[in-house]
Motif scaffolding. Structure first.
Motif, PDB file in Angstrom:
ATOM      1  N   VAL A 149      -1.579   2.306  53.694  1.00  0.00           N
ATOM      2  CA  VAL A 149      -2.010   2.300  52.290  1.00  0.00           C
ATOM      3  C   VAL A 149      -1.514   1.003  51.645  1.00  0.00           C
ATOM      4  CG1 VAL A 149      -1.724   3.404  50.037  1.00  0.00           C
ATOM      5  CG2 VAL A 149      -2.038   4.803  52.090  1.00  0.00           C
ATOM      6  N   ILE A 200       5.939   8.174  50.270  1.00  0.00           N
ATOM      7  CA  ILE A 200       5.699   6.731  50.210  1.00  0.00           C
ATOM      8  C   ILE A 200       5.835   6.124  51.612  1.00  0.00           C
ATOM      9  CG2 ILE A 200       6.454   4.547  49.157  1.00  0.00           C
ATOM     10  CD1 ILE A 200       5.180   6.607  47.221  1.00  0.00           C
ATOM     11  N   ASP A 201       6.873   6.542  52.333  1.00  0.00           N
ATOM     12  CA  ASP A 201       7.059   6.034  53.699  1.00  0.00           C
ATOM     13  C   ASP A 201       5.830   6.341  54.559  1.00  0.00           C
ATOM     14  OD1 ASP A 201       9.571   5.425  52.796  1.00  0.00           O
ATOM     15  OD2 ASP A 201      10.553   7.127  53.776  1.00  0.00           O
ATOM     16  N   GLN A 202       5.398   7.586  54.482  1.00  0.00           N
ATOM     17  CA  GLN A 202       4.260   8.022  55.301  1.00  0.00           C
ATOM     18  C   GLN A 202       3.009   7.213  54.953  1.00  0.00           C
ATOM     19  OE1 GLN A 202       4.204   9.990  57.840  1.00  0.00           O
ATOM     20  NE2 GLN A 202       1.989   9.924  58.126  1.00  0.00           N
ATOM     21  N   VAL A 214       2.735   4.265  53.525  1.00  0.00           N
ATOM     22  CA  VAL A 214       2.831   2.863  53.957  1.00  0.00           C
ATOM     23  C   VAL A 214       2.576   2.771  55.463  1.00  0.00           C
ATOM     24  CG1 VAL A 214       4.444   0.943  54.283  1.00  0.00           C
ATOM     25  CG2 VAL A 214       4.275   2.063  52.064  1.00  0.00           C
ATOM     26  N   ALA A 215       3.139   3.709  56.209  1.00  0.00           N
ATOM     27  CA  ALA A 215       2.929   3.696  57.660  1.00  0.00           C
ATOM     28  C   ALA A 215       1.452   3.853  58.018  1.00  0.00           C
ATOM     29  CB  ALA A 215       3.750   4.803  58.313  1.00  0.00           C
ATOM     30  N   GLN A 216       0.730   4.595  57.180  1.00  0.00           N
ATOM     31  CA  GLN A 216      -0.704   4.800  57.426  1.00  0.00           C
ATOM     32  C   GLN A 216      -1.533   3.582  57.053  1.00  0.00           C
ATOM     33  OE1 GLN A 216      -1.587   7.989  54.813  1.00  0.00           O
ATOM     34  NE2 GLN A 216      -1.306   9.585  56.349  1.00  0.00           N
TER      35      GLN A 216
END
Lengths: 658, 254, 242
Positions: free
Chosen positions: A132, A124-126, A128-130
């Motif tokens: 999404v 989820i962190d990854q 959001v950072a991208q």
């Protein structure tokens, strides 16, 4: 060959941490000269290709579609699970791990599933950072909803298009690596064989679908991220192009196939409307958050849904499973629907459907909205209007899709739904490092068998695909490649490449030269019917034995009476399909053999001979606590190996959703 | 809904490959059910062609549930046919009646060369994304997801732009074969999020440059793209793209 | 990023169109305002319109600032025309093989798709218009140092029915050009946000109808004799002055 699942020693919750701390790694300079082939560009493939590209490996990524963004992960609707506990409702890594093991009816590996639960939060962190764009609350925090088989809200979502948004995120990361020169993308290429040199996977043979030419590609390692094989049933929620060919070729070259018979039948799909049907469309499990499933209490009731009064409706899931109600796991919900329809309570013209009704939800939301607006004595029309607005915001795209396909308005009349093939828990057998029984050949995402046991919980496929690609393979592949840093790129004129290409060319020529009468599509449809009737939602010994015979006969017919128009040169979509269906036929036979061998019911695998008094799946842990690993030993010949499942932390019990 | 069967005349563009000349062929199909999707009707036609020993019509399609963006037919003058906010695979035959004639062409654009029959090459879209349609964050870089609150309306607007399926209907519909709606949807998706902030200026400049290099035309705001977009991507995104472009051009930063 | 790229990309070219377009929209307001002064004839004593109009025309004609602005205007028009034609021809190459069946008006308005054609019509009209008024006036100014009686010039020019018809057609072309161009300019400039787009469309529509209507009213009024002739009006101004 002895199966070694390579599960690290130590306490369950420390296994992955310890593994990461101790695994071998490849230094940045060496990574630059190591080539990795990735087959498929869905969540698993795109995330793996992007992450390995970021690490500095030279990656070649293949997809049969015109763009990596079309991979069928894009169609996942409902959401992605993660043990974030943002809702403060008691979620934890352990609970996600436990729910997944239990949901899978105790046929998954503890260590793999625990790792999955551990990395779920990072995903989820990854994402959001991208960038999404997940659904959010007014305070700006991420929103969650519930999915089947759990009692917490841990599903992150982006309307009914979560798969699309996650895939676009991974696709963008992949395209960034393409731009940087770390990944080379081969679109409209289909892998038709894996090249094994000195016992290790060293490359592939791919067909350029536009030119029709066979091409050879070298890689120090090969990653199969080619998805599931639900299309063996012809009708499924898979995309038209989804196929087993890449995985099957690997299987034929020595990779064991794990639990091939574990198929997920999704309970809420739009029913079949006629013989012309080319695929089935899923109505997201998230609809079961608010929709109530029912059939008439009276058999063969031909009244319209609106004419059936409340006390003559049987909300059978709420009746049978009061604790989980409409949110029981998929296998349970599907079987319950089949049971009602078989017993003569089905609705619609085909009588092979049940209602999914939003009237109660519309009323409930309408009243809440009225309260919000300070209207404490609302009339029915206002409640109805405001309620529909809320439902539209939550599920609008799904309702629109239903209306387009059926021509009915689901805001006014209940949806008709029926179970359909959706996902395959089985797949290429992999160890803890996601490596198959061929060294250097890995399988990720739905293509492998690993994390879902006999039944997958909703919103867990996206989680697994991304976990494998973003957070598992970057570590485990290093552990293998660290010993390969001295291996120079093998020229593709190596005899094994030549031989593999020749075999592929021979098979294509053989297919083209049959020149019979029947089309690929018609044969595929017949295979699907055999599989659905005899290896579908309910299986029994006699049916499975018949199915094996029928499939063998069909295989003979396929290879003697198939007709493919056109030529080998240039684009030939019929030839593409023929290549895939030929493999589906072989796989179908293996699935039936596996289903026959597993004389117990578990998860999505329901053997009619093995059920409890009230018709629930009855496991036989004493006899079948293992993964069935099939080794291909020749045409229609397999040897079964068993990887026993040792539960150290969880004690398997009869699943209970009551 | 009453079901009925129909007979239809189809005029379909046939072209062997990118190099060859194409032409229209006329086909008759019988007993098409009103419950079929448009592509299932094509399946019937293709089975018919195969039974006659002829090559079936090649067209892109995959998920058949309106989300992968593969299907791409120009039907009677409209990309994805007459239904609004609908892809070809979701168009159903109850739109038509017995005796209708339907003309089906491939997307037409310099940047979308025909591969075969109704199939075109849309890899230009991938290259536009490669030029900057991403946030440069390596796996493992991320902080906790909720450390970055994003206002709901911003997140929703960003999602609405990100819902683009990359089918190319905007290009097919545009009289200039411009890909501004596609390009703007990606720029808007990322520009609306705080994560997209660090690269917003270079992103828009590079993506516009690539868009032009691929041979797409310039936008003249006819709004045909918005009208034909199967996912209702708004031209407000093109507005935002333009504003981003002006911001990047006029920025004091080099 | 450099300035050349900024204005030569597909968006950059559109920016040129939008900026010059807005400039021309503003110019049209001034032009329309000055011309509309003749209609004061209907709202006061005889000669009031003549006087106001000639006064404004003289002020603009003799002011060095307007001379400079005129050069800017000319540059703006030329840029708008050249860039517009280049865009038109460039965009035409983006679909080498055309469709067999065209969408028609299903997804866009005919005038939005016909800006090149409408622009060309306006250009032809503009040439005629300059030939009628600007050229003779500037010529006389250059030779004699005095401006022409523009009111009289209008009166004489609009005696011909065909001239009136051409002017009406020119103004209709202008109306449709603006109907698309007004909002389009703001869209290109990134100003047509969700909040303002409705307002801009509304103002744009009103503008595109009102301005050309006022322009049309002039030749029509002269032709139909709804305005006093120049001689009478000029004579009346003498009495007005006292």
């Amino acid at each position: 060959m002895a199966l070694d699942s390579k599960i690290p020693q130590g306490e369950l919750s420390q296994k992955w941490t310890k593994y990461k701390a101790n695994c071998k790694i490849v230094n940045p300079a060496n990574k630059r000269s190591i080539e990795v082939i990735v087959i498929g560009s869905g969540l698993a493939g795109a995330s793996a290709a992007a992450s390995l590209g970021e690490l500095g490996y030279k990656v070649k990524c293949f997809c049969f579609q015109d763009s990596p963004r079309r991979a069928h992960s894009i169609a996942a609707q409902g959401g992605i699970n993660a043990a974030k506990n943002y809702q403060n409702d008691g979620d934890s890594v352990y609970r996600l791990f436990y729910d997944t093991i239990k949901g899978g009816d105790y046929r998954a590996r503890e260590a793999n599933v625990h790792r999955l639960a551990e990395v779920s939060a990072n995903i989820i962190d990854q994402c959001v950072a991208q960038g999404v764009p997940f659904a959010r609350e007014y305070g700006g925090m991420l929103s969650n909803r519930s999915f089947g088989g759990t009692q917490v809200q841990r599903t992150f979502y982006a309307a009914g298009q979560t798969g699309q948004q996650l895939l676009i995120g991974a696709y963008q990361a992949l395209e960034r690596q393409v731009a940087l020169g770390n990944v080379t993308m081969y679109s409209r290429h289909e892998m038709l064989d894996v090249v094994v040199i000195d016992g290790k996977a060293r490359g592939i043979i791919a067909r350029n679908l536009v030119s029709g030419k066979l091409e050879r590609y070298f890689g120090h390692a090969v990653l199969l991220c080619s998805g599931g094989y639900g299309n063996v049933f012809y009708l499924s929620t898979n995309a038209m192009g989804s196929n087993v060919t890449a995985a099957w070729k690997a299987h034929k070259k020595g990779a064991y196939f794990g639990n091939p018979c574990f198929t997920q039948i999704h309970p809420t799909c739009i029913p079949v409307s006629g013989d012309h049907q080319s695929k089935l469309t899923l109505m997201s499990e998230s609809l079961r958050n608010d929709g109530r499933i029912w059939v008439p209490k009276q058999q063969n009731d031909n009244r319209k849904a609106s004419d059936i009064p409340e006390d003559e409706r049987d909300y059978y899931l709420e009746r049978r499973y009061p604790a989980f109600g409409n949110l029981v796991p998929r296998d349970v919900a599907s079987r319950a629907a089949k049971e009602r329809c078989d017993a003569g309570y089905g609705v619609g013209t085909s009588k092979q459907a049940v209602y999914l009704d939003f009237a109660a939800a519309i009323e409930r939301y309408g009243k809440i909205e009225c309260n919000k607006h300070g209207n404490h004595n609302p009339d029915a029309a206002t409640i109805d209007r405001l309620g529909k607005e809320v439902v539209k915001e939550k599920y609008g795209n799904l309702f629109d899709m239903y209306a387009k396909i059926t021509g009915e308005n689901p805001y006014e009349v209940p949806m008709r739904i029926y179970p359909a093939v959706h996902y395959t828990m089985g797949g290429i057998w992999v160890d803890y490092e996601l490596m198959t029984t061929i060294p250097g050949l890995y399988a990720l995402g739905e293509a492998n068998f690993s994390d879902h046991g006999a039944n997958r919980l909703g919103a867990s496929a996206l989680m697994q695909g991304l976990a494998d690609g973003y957070f598992v393979i970057p570590y485990t592949i290093g552990n293998y490649l660290a010993d390969d840093i001295r291996t120079k790129a093998i020229p593709t004129d190596h005899p094994e490449f030549v031989k593999a290409e020749q075999e592929v060319a021979d098979r294509i020529n053989r297919l083209m030269s049959i020149k019979g009468k029947q089309s690929v599509e018609s044969l595929h449809k017949r295979l699907g019917k055999i599989m659905w009737d005899k290896c579908g939602m309910a299986r029994n010994e006699q049916g499975l034995k018949e199915a094996i015979e029928e499939i063998r006969a069909l295989k003979k017919e396929f290879w003697s009476d198939l007709f493919i128009p056109g030529t080998v040169e240039g684009m030939n979509t019929e030839l593409d399909k023929a290549n895939r269906v030929a493999d589906f036929i072989e796989l179908g036979e293996l699935m039936c053999m596996d289903a026959l061998e597993r004389r117990e019911s578990c998860g999505g695998h329901f053997r009619e001979e093995s059920q409890t008094e009230d018709g629930e799946a009855l496991r036989h842990d004493d006899q079948f606590m293992y993964v069935s690993c099939w080794e291909s030993t020749g045409d229609s010949q397999w040897t079964l190996h068993k990887e026993s499942l040792n539960y150290e932390v969880i004690k398997p019990t009869q699943r209970n959703y009551k | 809904m009453e079901h009925y069967n129909m007979n239809l005349t189809l005029k379909v563009w046939r072209q062997q490959n990118a190099q060859s000349q194409g032409q229209f062929e006329t086909y008759q199909v019988k007993d098409i059910s009103s419950e079929m999707s448009f592509l299932e009707m094509f399946d019937v036609l293709n089975e018919q062609l195969i039974s006659e020993g002829k090559e079936p019509i090649t067209f892109d399609h995959d998920c058949r549930e309106g989300i992968c963006g593969a299907c791409s037919m120009f039907i009677d003058g409209q990309p994805h046919g007459p239904w609004s906010e609908t892809t070809t695979c979701q168009l159903h035959m109850r739109q038509y009646k017995n005796g209708d004639t339907i003309v089906v062409e491939p997307w037409r654009a310099k940047a979308f060369p025909v591969i075969k029959d109704l199939m075109v090459d849309r890899s230009a879209f991938d290259r536009i994304i490669q030029a900057g349609g991403y946030i440069s964050v390596n796996t493992g870089n991320a902080q906790d997801a909720n450390c970055l609150p994003i206002a709901k309306d911003k997140a929703d607007e960003s999602f609405a732009a990100a819902a683009c399926i990359g089918c190319g209907a905007c290009v097919a519909a545009c009289k200039n074969a411009s890909a501004m709606l596609f390009l703007s949807a990606k720029v808007a998706h990322l520009a609306l999020l705080p994560q997209g902030e660090p690269e917003r200026r270079s992103r828009v400049m590079n993506m516009v440059e690539q868009h032009d290099k691929e041979g797409f035309g310039a936008c003249t705001n006819t709004m045909a793209c918005e009208a034909e977009c199967p996912k209702a991507i708004s031209i407000l995104n093109i507005r935002r793209l333009n504003a981003e472009y002006i911001g990047a051009v006029s920025s004091g930063r080099d | 990023m450099n300035w050349k790229q900024a204005f030569t990309s597909s968006i950059g070219k559109k920016l040129v169109m939008a900026l010059t377009g807005v400039f021309l929209i503003l110019f049209l307001i001034v032009h329309c305002y000055v011309n509309a002064l003749v209609f004061l004839e209907w709202f006061g004593p005889l000669g009031r319109g003549y006087k106001a109009y000639e006064g404004a025309a003289h002020f603009l004609g003799s002011n060095p600032l307007t001379r400079i602005a005129e050069i800017g205007l000319l540059a703006g028009i030329i840029l708008h025309i050249v860039q517009g034609l280049m865009l038109f021809f460039d965009n035409k190459t983006k679909r080498p093989v055309d469709y067999n069946v065209h969408p028609g008006n299903k997804s866009s308005k005919w005038y939005s798709r016909s800006m090149g054609l409408l622009g060309t019509l306006i250009l032809l009209f503009l040439v005629l218009h300059l030939y009628h008024f600007w050229v003779p006036n500037r010529y006389q100014q250059l030779v004699t140092g005095h401006e022409k009686d523009l009111y009289l010039l209008m009166e004489l020019t609009f005696k011909d029915l065909w001239v009136v018809i051409v002017y009406i057609l020119g103004c209709i072309s202008l109306a449709y050009h603006l109907l698309h161009g007004f909002w389009s300019a703001f869209q290109t400039l990134g100003l047509s946000t969700k909040k303002y787009t409705g307002l801009l469309r509304c103002v744009g529509t009103v503008y595109s109808i009102v301005i050309p209507l006022i322009f049309i009213a002039m030749p029509l009024s002269f032709y139909l004799g709804l305005l006093p002739d120049a001689e009478t009006a000029r004579a009346a101004t003498q009495t007005l002055a006292h």
